[in-house]
Design an enzyme around this catalytic site. Structure first.
Site, PDB file in Angstrom:
ATOM      1  N   CYS A  74     -10.984 -10.462  -3.002  1.00 13.52           N
ATOM      2  CA  CYS A  74      -9.530 -10.380  -3.021  1.00 13.52           C
ATOM      3  C   CYS A  74      -9.029 -10.113  -4.429  1.00 13.52           C
ATOM      4  O   CYS A  74      -9.323  -9.073  -4.993  1.00 13.52           O
ATOM      5  CB  CYS A  74      -8.853 -11.566  -2.356  1.00 13.52           C
ATOM      6  SG  CYS A  74      -9.316 -13.186  -2.947  1.00 13.52           S
ATOM      7  N   ARG A  75      -8.283 -11.066  -5.022  1.00 14.54           N
ATOM      8  CA  ARG A  75      -7.572 -10.715  -6.250  1.00 14.54           C
ATOM      9  C   ARG A  75      -8.278 -11.073  -7.544  1.00 14.54           C
ATOM     10  O   ARG A  75      -7.829 -10.706  -8.622  1.00 14.54           O
ATOM     11  CB  ARG A  75      -6.213 -11.414  -6.277  1.00 14.54           C
ATOM     12  CG  ARG A  75      -5.317 -10.959  -5.170  1.00 14.54           C
ATOM     13  CD  ARG A  75      -4.125 -11.892  -5.049  1.00 14.54           C
ATOM     14  NE  ARG A  75      -3.271 -11.467  -3.943  1.00 14.54           N
ATOM     15  CZ  ARG A  75      -2.592 -12.303  -3.172  1.00 14.54           C
ATOM     16  NH1 ARG A  75      -2.680 -13.604  -3.376  1.00 14.54           N
ATOM     17  NH2 ARG A  75      -1.839 -11.844  -2.197  1.00 14.54           N
TER      18      ARG A  75
END
Lengths: 222, 222
Positions: B177-178
């Site tokens: 993800c991030r």
DNA sequence: CTAGTATTCAAGTACTCTATTGAATAGTTT
DNA sequence: AAACTATTCAATAGAGTACTTGAATACTAG
């Protein structure tokens, strides 16, 4: 939960940022990058009172940036790891690239900057191997004693003029000090160029040299 | 003069530190690491009011960390360079190594941490080449559209259960993800392992991937 | 045990930072 | 031009920070 976690985590990271948010603390960190120092010594170089220095050091410790060790009456502080040097480097790089004021400052104080092209560590190593240059360490004697580039001669700024009397003409000289913004090396190079000597400065200083894993020499009688 | 110069210089560096001294600003920077965002969007993800977000962004801009561009009514902010990502990484690294509280936090929230061994970027690239894994991007669709790892499938957390119905049994899945602390990937891996699926997470996230100079894919219709 | 030293602690003041609120600005749509 | 929207500005209360001062602690030397 996920939100709370992230918030908490960023607040922890911010503690490190807070420690870096004060010029005096950054100056203390730069001195510590050269090795262990007592509170008194740090107060001396930074120009802060001892009590104030002590408080800043405790903030740095709480942020995990420095560690300390007590020996007799004195407490010695040191960087807690080389990661801290990398962090300082990143900070410097961003500041230099993005803060117009930094550039302005550097240009104001170091007017002949362009003429003082720095030499890279790798290039220096080559040229030392071929015996083409003399390396001088322009930091004070005690900092030199705590660790320096192998083969470098200690020539504190005040002794520079005397030292220059005795070198062979034509010899190239490379000066370094505490880091890429340490003015001592700039000053030294400026003085030498004034006298027509072929002088340059190392692109950064002793802490970066050591941090790059390159060999260092220590005077054991310190 | 030399003293004044150093003092001034460290104060400039401290401006950058100040910008990093607040958890909300660090969270904003993390979102910006994924790409350009409007003030409104940033206020949304960070949970701050728009006015407050705007003020934080202006501080980040004054510190040289972000830049902005006005388009119609909206103002879009972005990181001013990749150096900022490196700086954030350094900060994270130091915080993780040296702040006991960070470890405690991570362990509290991510209890199964040890069982979720991350996969490194290099290893992932190899395994994708050999068609051994499916890569899923668990960020929201709009973040995925703005740029993602080539070949990755967008599976926002809410759609994960549905997605898992249609995969071949035995297929290994890697989620990202991030960034290294983005909980979405942890959650996704936890869910999949619960179902007996061979799942791991990428050791860090999209911003780091992009910053490492690896290829990215962008959905142009955004 | 006493005197002396290096460091830390505690309290106070001046200053700065954060988040909130409501108003102002700049651009868009009708 | 009027209504609307995204962002910024300005003012403020409350929390936190920096530096100073003087006292307290912890260790050493005599």
């Amino acid at each position: 939960m996920s939100r709370g976690f992230k918030q908490d985590l960023f607040n922890q990271f911010a503690r490190v940022g807070k420690a870096l948010s004060n010029g005096n603390r950054l100056e203390l960190l730069e001195f510590l990058a050269q090795g262990e120092r007592s509170v008194e010594a740090l107060a001396g170089v930074s120009g802060l009172t001892v009590a104030n220095t002590s408080q800043h050091l405790q903030q740095l410790r709480q942020a995990g940036l420095v560690a300390s060790r007590k020996q007799g009456l004195k407490v010695f502080y040191r960087l807690s790891s080389n990661d801290v040097i990398s962090l300082m480097d990143s900070l410097r790089k961003v500041a230099e690239h993005h803060l117009a004021d930094v550039e302005h400052l550097v240009n104001t104080y170091l007017t002949v900057k362009d003429k003082l092209e720095p030499i890279a560590r790798e290039e220096l190593i080559e040229r030392v191997k071929d015996d083409l240059v003399t390396v001088i360490d322009v930091r004070p004697a005690e900092e030199y004693a705590a660790g320096h580039v192998p083969g470098a001669v200690n020539v504190p700024i005040r002794e520079l003029e005397a030292y220059l009397q005795q070198i062979e003409p034509g010899q190239e000289i490379v000066a370094y000090c505490r880091g890429p913004h340490c003015v001592l090396a700039f000053d030294a190079v400026a003085v030498m160029r004034d006298k027509g000597i072929n002088a340059r400065r190392l692109e950064d200083g002793y802490p970066e040299w050591k941090n790059a894993g390159l060999p260092v020499e220590v005077d054991s009688d310190e």
